[in-house]
Design a protein around this motif. Structure first.
Motif, PDB file in Angstrom:
ATOM      1  N   ARG A  32      43.127   0.023  55.744  1.00  0.00           N
ATOM      2  CA  ARG A  32      43.231   0.718  54.450  1.00  0.00           C
ATOM      3  C   ARG A  32      42.047   1.654  54.204  1.00  0.00           C
ATOM      4  N   TRP A 114      32.748  -8.354  52.726  1.00  0.00           N
ATOM      5  CA  TRP A 114      33.710  -7.274  52.414  1.00  0.00           C
ATOM      6  C   TRP A 114      33.352  -6.609  51.083  1.00  0.00           C
ATOM      7  N   GLU A 118      32.543  -2.615  51.133  1.00  0.00           N
ATOM      8  CA  GLU A 118      33.534  -1.730  50.507  1.00  0.00           C
ATOM      9  C   GLU A 118      32.881  -0.895  49.389  1.00  0.00           C
ATOM     10  N   ASN A 190      47.525  -3.609  35.646  1.00  0.00           N
ATOM     11  CA  ASN A 190      46.575  -3.604  36.773  1.00  0.00           C
ATOM     12  C   ASN A 190      47.272  -3.716  38.135  1.00  0.00           C
ATOM     13  N   ASP A 193      47.020  -0.245  41.366  1.00  0.00           N
ATOM     14  CA  ASP A 193      45.880   0.643  41.613  1.00  0.00           C
ATOM     15  C   ASP A 193      46.184   1.497  42.848  1.00  0.00           C
ATOM     16  N   SER A 195      44.592   2.303  45.457  1.00  0.00           N
ATOM     17  CA  SER A 195      44.220   1.927  46.815  1.00  0.00           C
ATOM     18  C   SER A 195      45.257   0.984  47.406  1.00  0.00           C
ATOM     19  N   LEU A 196      46.181   0.494  46.580  1.00  0.00           N
ATOM     20  CA  LEU A 196      47.158  -0.472  47.079  1.00  0.00           C
ATOM     21  C   LEU A 196      48.585   0.063  47.047  1.00  0.00           C
ATOM     22  N   ASP A 249      38.990  -0.966  34.503  1.00  0.00           N
ATOM     23  CA  ASP A 249      39.253  -0.805  35.927  1.00  0.00           C
ATOM     24  C   ASP A 249      39.848   0.585  36.184  1.00  0.00           C
ATOM     25  N   ASN A 250      41.182   0.680  36.210  1.00  0.00           N
ATOM     26  CA  ASN A 250      41.792   1.929  36.681  1.00  0.00           C
ATOM     27  C   ASN A 250      42.174   2.904  35.567  1.00  0.00           C
ATOM     28  N   PHE A 284      36.525   3.280  44.082  1.00  0.00           N
ATOM     29  CA  PHE A 284      37.754   2.583  44.476  1.00  0.00           C
ATOM     30  C   PHE A 284      39.001   3.403  44.104  1.00  0.00           C
ATOM     31  N   ASP A 365      41.210  -6.347  39.789  1.00  0.00           N
ATOM     32  CA  ASP A 365      40.920  -7.150  40.971  1.00  0.00           C
ATOM     33  C   ASP A 365      39.462  -7.086  41.399  1.00  0.00           C
ATOM     34  N   LEU A 366      38.920  -5.890  41.464  1.00  0.00           N
ATOM     35  CA  LEU A 366      37.528  -5.792  41.919  1.00  0.00           C
ATOM     36  C   LEU A 366      36.602  -6.524  40.946  1.00  0.00           C
ATOM     37  N   ARG A 369      36.816 -10.081  41.747  1.00  0.00           N
ATOM     38  CA  ARG A 369      36.064 -10.397  42.969  1.00  0.00           C
ATOM     39  C   ARG A 369      34.576 -10.483  42.666  1.00  0.00           C
ATOM     40  N   LYS A 403      44.911  -8.956  44.342  1.00  0.00           N
ATOM     41  CA  LYS A 403      44.962  -7.948  45.394  1.00  0.00           C
ATOM     42  C   LYS A 403      43.867  -8.171  46.430  1.00  0.00           C
ATOM     43  N   ALA A 404      43.379  -9.399  46.513  1.00  0.00           N
ATOM     44  CA  ALA A 404      42.334  -9.712  47.485  1.00  0.00           C
ATOM     45  C   ALA A 404      42.361 -11.221  47.720  1.00  0.00           C
TER      46      ALA A 404
HETATM   47  O1  F6P Z   1      40.481  -2.236  48.676  1.00  0.00           O
HETATM   48  C1  F6P Z   1      40.480  -3.533  48.283  1.00  0.00           C
HETATM   49  C2  F6P Z   1      40.399  -3.741  46.833  1.00  0.00           C
HETATM   50  O2  F6P Z   1      39.155  -4.156  46.396  1.00  0.00           O
HETATM   51  C3  F6P Z   1      41.401  -4.767  46.489  1.00  0.00           C
HETATM   52  O3  F6P Z   1      40.813  -5.908  46.080  1.00  0.00           O
HETATM   53  C4  F6P Z   1      42.216  -4.089  45.445  1.00  0.00           C
HETATM   54  O4  F6P Z   1      43.424  -3.805  46.052  1.00  0.00           O
HETATM   55  C5  F6P Z   1      41.564  -2.774  45.132  1.00  0.00           C
HETATM   56  O5  F6P Z   1      40.657  -2.553  46.109  1.00  0.00           O
HETATM   57  C6  F6P Z   1      40.948  -2.676  43.807  1.00  0.00           C
HETATM   58  O6  F6P Z   1      41.811  -3.152  42.839  1.00  0.00           O
HETATM   59  P1  F6P Z   1      41.518  -3.008  41.299  1.00  0.00           P
HETATM   60  O7  F6P Z   1      41.720  -1.574  40.979  1.00  0.00           O
HETATM   61  O8  F6P Z   1      42.508  -3.891  40.621  1.00  0.00           O
HETATM   62  O9  F6P Z   1      40.117  -3.457  41.061  1.00  0.00           O
END
Ligand code: F6P
Ligand code: MG
Length: 446
Positions: A32, A114, A118, A190, A193, A195-196, A249-250, A284, A365-366, A369, A403-404
């Motif tokens: 990705r 990761w 990233e 959410n 995003d 990237s997915l 987030d997005n 991201f 998601d980020l 994480r 998403k992770a």
């Molecule tokens: O690229 C991986 C990632 O960190 C995934 O965890 C997730 O798909 C995306 O990027 C970020 O997701 P979000 O926009 O929900 O934080």
């Protein structure tokens, strides 16, 4: 383990790394991220081609940017060590380089956590633009954010119709139902995003975005694997016009639904001030920067074609919140470092400010994480344990579609149950969690 022995190189459980081929971390780093870098190059290439010949200096810089991002892609694909960030005039160079030296000296992309590598990739991308004269403020993802939002016309209109005039509520029960719906809309916003998106069909995306009425939301609620929505409701009942913070987030559809929810918090009297935290640099792909936030306020009425009265009403009300100081937007470099949020407590200015809030709403998601240190917790680990020192602060809720790899807060037996149904449940974006911690607040939750 105490939080003092926890460091970016030594999370509370083993870090999720690309070196483990079973993990989504591996799929991301090997497949990705190179695609994201290629798309970034494509964007600059297209912008370069539109330049008139007299902008030759800008053209030359575009070529340099493309070359540097290509080099970055080479380093990633050949698992080279993470190298220092060059001095590009940004205020966080030293922090990045100190942490690289202290924790990941000579470590490559697959052996570093990761989470860290990233984030580092997006910071390196930023470096290529910051070093230029003409591309300093260029966001290579702006076009993607706008294009993706265009596909959200139907759910946007549907929500605008319902919320342009604040809904009339007669009693607590009705309000509870509405709250339930709004939180879920905000949560599933959410799911998509940028990237997915590549992993989902257009049909699946539409399905996830549309709130689809209460029946469909109830159906989707089955996919919320840890659901503390009642604890969140209970906490809200203690707020009488306090301050609420969104750690956004997005951009695009997710921001739109976040604003619908934030608007309701004001209208219902739960919040009197809302602070929105945006990213200071392109992040991201789809994350909100202040300019994306402002774009939403300025353009929502006219973006989808002929002006829609409901969207005009919403846009005007949101603008009035900003003008009156009820809503305000801020950024902090901390959000675009490679650290987990356990480090927040060591960021005096930001942490002191966040402690003034009565509720921190983390989106996505980020952020999940980072809250949970992106490591291999048993899935039954209580959310409070996984956020470590953050329990010393205000109440926290995270609305995250999965998403992770990392996941916590699941009841006993849930992991097995969902694993049998869907092997991809950790990262497909079709499952979610709503995790709440009461922080150090004296009001007791369930
Ligand atoms: O690229 C991986 C990632 O960190 C995934 O965890 C997730 O798909 C995306 O990027 C970020 O997701 P979000 O926009 O929900 O934080
Ligand atoms: Mg994001």
């Amino acid at each position: 383990m105490t939080s003092s022995s926890v460091t970016p190189a030594n999370p509370p459980y083993p870090a999720l790394k690309g070196s483990n081929r079973q993990l989504f971390a591996f799929a991301t780093i090997s497949k990705r991220l190179p695609i994201i870098l290629t798309k970034t190059i494509d964007d600059v290439y297209q912008a370069y081609h539109k330049l008139p010949p007299e902008e030759s200096e800008k053209q030359a810089e575009a070529k340099q940017i493309i070359e540097k991002i290509s080099r970055l892609k080479y380093e990633l694909q050949h698992d080279k060590p993470l190298i220092p960030i060059e001095d590009d005039g940004e205020p966080d160079v030293q922090i990045w380089n100190d942490s690289l030296k202290k924790y990941f000296d000579g470590v490559g992309w697959y052996d570093s956590p990761w989470l860290f590598c990233e984030c580092y990739m997006y910071r390196r991308i930023r470096e290529t633009f910051s070093q230029s004269k003409h591309w300093k403020n260029y966001d290579p993802y702006f076009k993607q954010k706008i294009d993706a939002f265009r596909g959200s016309l139907l759910p946007v209109q549907e929500l605008a119709k319902r919320f342009a005039e604040p809904p009339h509520i007669d009693n607590k029960e009705e309000e509870w139902v509405l709250f339930h719906e709004l939180v879920q809309v905000c949560l599933w916003g959410n799911a998509t995003d940028l990237s997915l998106l590549a992993n989902m069909s257009a049909e699946e995306i539409k399905k996830l975005q549309s709130s689809g009425g209460r029946a469909q939301l109830a159906e989707k609620e089955k996919n919320i694997l840890c659901n503390h929505i009642d604890r969140l409701w209970k906490h809200l009942q203690t707020l009488k016009g306090g301050r609420v913070d969104f750690i956004l987030d997005n951009a695009g559809f997710e921001l739109f639904v976040d604003l619908i929810f934030a608007d309701w918090l004001i209208q219902a009297g739960y919040a009197s001030k809302i602070q929105f935290h945006c990213k200071a640099i392109p992040w991201f792909v789809s994350d909100v920067m202040p300019v994306d936030f402002q774009w939403m306020i300025d353009n929502i009425a006219k973006f989808f074609g002929p002006e829609d009265q409901n969207l005009i009403t919403l846009g005007q009300r949101w603008k009035s919140y900003i003008d009156q100081g009820l809503w305000y937007v801020r950024t902090d470099r901390f959000w675009t470092l490679g650290f987990a949020f356990w480090e927040l407590v060591n960021q005096p200015a930001l942490w002191e400010d966040l402690k003034q809030s009565q509720l921190l709403i983390f989106k996505g998601d980020l952020n999940f994480r980072k809250l949970t240190y992106d490591c291999q917790w048993p899935t039954t680990t209580p959310f409070e344990e996984a956020i470590g020192p953050l329990t010393q602060g205000p109440p926290v809720v995270v609305l995250r579609t999965n998403k992770a790899d990392v996941c916590v807060g699941l009841p006993d037996g849930k992991e097995k149950e969902v694993e049998e149904k869907d092997k991809d449940w950790r990262y497909s974006g079709k499952y979610a969690v709503i995790c709440f911690s009461n922080g150090n607040s004296s009001s007791q939750s369930i």
